[in-house]
Design a protein around this motif. Structure first.
Motif, PDB file in Angstrom:
ATOM      1  N   THR A 237       0.810  -1.224   0.000  1.00  0.00           N
ATOM      2  CA  THR A 237       0.000   0.000   0.000  1.00  0.00           C
ATOM      3  C   THR A 237       0.841   1.271   0.000  1.00  0.00           C
ATOM      4  OG1 THR A 237      -0.110  -0.014   2.418  1.00  0.00           O
ATOM      5  CG2 THR A 237      -1.876  -1.160   1.221  1.00  0.00           C
ATOM      6  N   LYS A 238       2.171   1.138  -0.165  1.00  0.00           N
ATOM      7  CA  LYS A 238       3.075   2.291  -0.072  1.00  0.00           C
ATOM      8  C   LYS A 238       2.863   3.007   1.261  1.00  0.00           C
ATOM      9  CE  LYS A 238       3.452   3.001  -5.072  1.00  0.00           C
ATOM     10  NZ  LYS A 238       3.270   3.942  -6.204  1.00  0.00           N
ATOM     11  N   THR A 241      -0.775   5.028   1.890  1.00  0.00           N
ATOM     12  CA  THR A 241      -0.875   6.412   1.390  1.00  0.00           C
ATOM     13  C   THR A 241      -2.043   6.616   0.427  1.00  0.00           C
ATOM     14  OG1 THR A 241       0.724   5.877  -0.352  1.00  0.00           O
ATOM     15  CG2 THR A 241       1.582   6.874   1.673  1.00  0.00           C
ATOM     16  N   ASP A 242      -2.460   5.541  -0.287  1.00  0.00           N
ATOM     17  CA  ASP A 242      -3.518   5.678  -1.292  1.00  0.00           C
ATOM     18  C   ASP A 242      -4.855   5.278  -0.657  1.00  0.00           C
ATOM     19  OD1 ASP A 242      -5.067   5.913  -3.513  1.00  0.00           O
ATOM     20  OD2 ASP A 242      -3.983   4.469  -4.743  1.00  0.00           O
ATOM     21  N   LYS A 243      -5.501   6.233  -0.014  1.00  0.00           N
ATOM     22  CA  LYS A 243      -6.744   5.945   0.711  1.00  0.00           C
ATOM     23  C   LYS A 243      -7.938   5.971  -0.241  1.00  0.00           C
ATOM     24  CE  LYS A 243      -9.355   7.271   4.859  1.00  0.00           C
ATOM     25  NZ  LYS A 243      -9.417   8.156   6.038  1.00  0.00           N
ATOM     26  N   LEU A 244      -8.699   4.870  -0.227  1.00  0.00           N
ATOM     27  CA  LEU A 244      -9.883   4.766  -1.067  1.00  0.00           C
ATOM     28  C   LEU A 244     -11.125   5.308  -0.376  1.00  0.00           C
ATOM     29  CD1 LEU A 244      -9.371   1.160  -2.512  1.00  0.00           C
ATOM     30  CD2 LEU A 244      -8.954   3.327  -3.678  1.00  0.00           C
ATOM     31  N   PHE A 253      -7.431   1.189   2.016  1.00  0.00           N
ATOM     32  CA  PHE A 253      -6.312   1.666   1.205  1.00  0.00           C
ATOM     33  C   PHE A 253      -6.103   0.735   0.009  1.00  0.00           C
ATOM     34  CE2 PHE A 253      -5.658   2.833   5.604  1.00  0.00           C
ATOM     35  CZ  PHE A 253      -5.333   4.187   5.531  1.00  0.00           C
ATOM     36  N   LYS A 254      -5.720   1.319  -1.107  1.00  0.00           N
ATOM     37  CA  LYS A 254      -5.421   0.531  -2.302  1.00  0.00           C
ATOM     38  C   LYS A 254      -3.973   0.074  -2.266  1.00  0.00           C
ATOM     39  CE  LYS A 254      -5.598   0.623  -7.369  1.00  0.00           C
ATOM     40  NZ  LYS A 254      -5.910   1.424  -8.585  1.00  0.00           N
ATOM     41  N   HIS A 312      -9.675  -5.848  -5.102  1.00  0.00           N
ATOM     42  CA  HIS A 312      -9.956  -4.437  -5.400  1.00  0.00           C
ATOM     43  C   HIS A 312     -11.037  -4.339  -6.468  1.00  0.00           C
ATOM     44  CE1 HIS A 312      -9.120  -0.580  -7.617  1.00  0.00           C
ATOM     45  NE2 HIS A 312      -9.310  -0.155  -6.398  1.00  0.00           N
TER      46      HIS A 312
END
Length: 536
Positions: A237-238, A241-244, A253-254, A312
């Motif tokens: 998810t890094k 950081t990439d919140k869906l 998170f993606k 996803h």
């Protein structure tokens, strides 16, 4: 809900009451578990294989044990209809000793296997037929839920039927040629396998050594899920950081697995249970598989942190497409199939598992859409892993205002009919493309009228076209709109025993069962302040 379930809920003190979940008795009992044009076999591994003349639709998904996309034809069928004449060069391949799908249609006029086959060939939508003691049965479009049975070496017994499925003449001939070559191939393969076995063993040892943190899997063969390391999910998810999106349960998170497979990681908040119990519960939920339920890929326990990993859904949730102006406009056919898919998913949860699974929060935000806009019900079973501050007993009110059944307000023991009610509140929103609680109706100017009440009135007046989302510009199937409106009105009846089951809803929407005009729910009538007492 039966008395056994009711006693299971009430015989313990409220603080000890929990939901229980079970997987199906047989993998092939799961609706569309193998997808279209496949054969499901509970006595063999893998459970799913393509029919002759078909190839896997998505090899990557099959590697990840997701076979719901099924198989597709190697060669298209050749069938031409010209007015009252149909011409086809297609042929049939046989599949002995199988369980036929429940949607097979009986043809009374066919008295022989030859007549049954010809009737199928004369209909370009017919994809298979079966003829036996019970007569002629034909199937249309995609073949789903074909299960292989054990018939003691015979082609048919009291349980198994022979299915003749339609193929292009080219594929039928190729299948025959492949059978002739099988004996020679087996001999050659056997010799080659001895050499490949040693090479494969060395490769496996080498790959295992390269793995820094091997993942454990839990559950049955048909529903295995992965126990992820927290560092794996951080990298995927890094570092989140990439919140869906997010909600009362936590944030989503993606991420991407090492094989580039997209995932959605839900980080739960306020939840803490013992690791053993947590994993047992997740394993149980993970074994529940259906084409219209979002797939649980795995989970993670890291100190107090609890994370769930799902497949996803690239088209996000249904509410985005219904209520936001800058989103994709769903045409009527897609909307109707979404409504039908959600009904099938709920029917499976309510009726096809060993115990009831009650979602308790059916709403557009919890209906996710895959790349083909196939609906997937999400966020179910969360009450099993939440702390007592959120829900102490099954009867404690939960869900979303606007979709709650009256029994939540009354404080009585709830059944699966609370999901039926919520589904009935979602249907008008699918039809209209607007929230039920919006201040005004799209037509008529009735400010302050709750939209389901407005829909019931229009259903009575025969003006269902005015209920449809104006963005569709009238391009709808009015018969389906009327059917959906009737279903919605039946689902939101005050008394739970007046509502249909989700299995009955599926039958109605599929056109298998007719339904009459429903009465106006009394509670909604009070909201409307109307003297109208029925929709009929």
């Amino acid at each position: 809900m039966d008395d056994t379930w009711h006693s299971q809920i009430t015989k313990h003190p409220p603080q000890d009451s929990i939901l229980t979940y079970n997987q199906p008795k047989a993998q092939c009992d799961v609706y569309a578990v193998c997808g279209p044009f496949t054969i499901c076999n509970d006595d063999d591994l893998p459970n799913c294989i393509c029919m002759d003349g078909f190839t896997i639709t998505s090899p990557l998904d099959w590697e990840l044990e997701d076979r719901t996309a099924g198989c597709l034809r190697k060669t298209p069928l050749h069938c031409i209809t010209n007015k009252n004449t149909t011409y086809s060069t297609d042929q049939f391949a046989s599949l002995p000793c199988v369980r036929l799908p429940k949607n097979a249609s009986k043809v009374e006029i066919a008295t022989s296997a030859e007549e049954c086959a010809q009737i199928c060939l004369n209909n370009c939508s017919c994809t298979a037929y079966s003829f036996g003691d019970e007569g002629c049965y034909i199937l249309h479009h995609e073949l789903i839920n074909i299960a292989q049975l054990q018939c003691g070496g015979t082609t048919k017994n009291s349980d198994g039927e022979t299915l003749y499925f339609r193929l292009s003449a080219q594929d039928v001939q190729s299948s025959k040629n492949n059978r002739r070559q099988t004996v020679g191939v087996v001999v050659g393969t056997g010799l080659s396998a001895l050499g490949l076995f040693g090479l494969g063993l060395l490769l496996m040892i080498w790959r295992n050594k390269r793995k820094r943190s091997p993942r454990k899997t839990y559950g049955s063969d048909g529903g295995r899920i992965i126990a992820f390391e927290y560092t794996d999910l951080q990298r995927a998810t890094k570092y989140f950081t990439d919140k869906l999106g997010g909600g009362s349960f936590g944030s989503v998170f993606k991420g991407f697995l090492s094989d580039s497979h997209a995932i959605a990681v839900k980080m739960l908040e306020g939840a803490y249970q013992g690791e053993k119990q947590f994993r047992a519960e997740v394993s149980s939920v993970g074994a529940i598989q259906h084409i219209n339920l979002v797939k649980l890929v795995g989970f993670c326990c890291h100190g107090p942190k609890r994370l769930l990993v799902y497949e996803h859904m690239p088209n996000r949730s249904l509410d985005i497409h219904l209520f936001k102006d800058d989103s994709t406009i769903l045409n009527w056919t897609t909307r109707y199939q979404i409504a039908l898919g959600v009904a099938r998913g709920l029917a499976y949860m309510h009726e096809s598992c060993r115990d009831y699974i009650i979602h308790c929060d059916v709403k557009p935000e919890n209906i996710l859409l895959d790349a083909l806009f196939v609906p997937k019900i999400a966020d179910f079973g969360m009450a099993k892993i939440l702390g007592r501050d959120f829900s102490r007993a099954l009867t404690t009110a939960r869900g979303t205002i606007g979709y709650l059944a009256p029994e939540w307000i009354y404080g009585v023991a709830i059944t699966a009919k609370v999901d039926v009610y919520s589904y009935g509140m979602v249907l008008p929103e699918i039809i209209s493309g607007r929230r039920n609680s919006d201040a005004s109706c799209s037509s008529g100017g009735d400010l302050g009228v709750f939209f389901p009440v407005h829909a019931a009135r229009k259903l009575l007046e025969g003006d269902i076209k005015s209920l449809v989302d104006h963005k569709l510009q009238g391009d709808v199937n009015l018969a389906e709109v009327e059917l959906a409106c009737k279903v919605a009105c039946w689902c939101i009846q005050d008394e739970e025993f007046d509502r249909p089951t989700m299995g009955e809803v599926v039958q109605i929407l599929e056109g298998q069962v007719e339904t009459r005009m429903p009465p106006m729910p009394r509670l909604l009538q009070a909201v409307a302040g109307s003297s109208c007492s029925t929709c009929s």
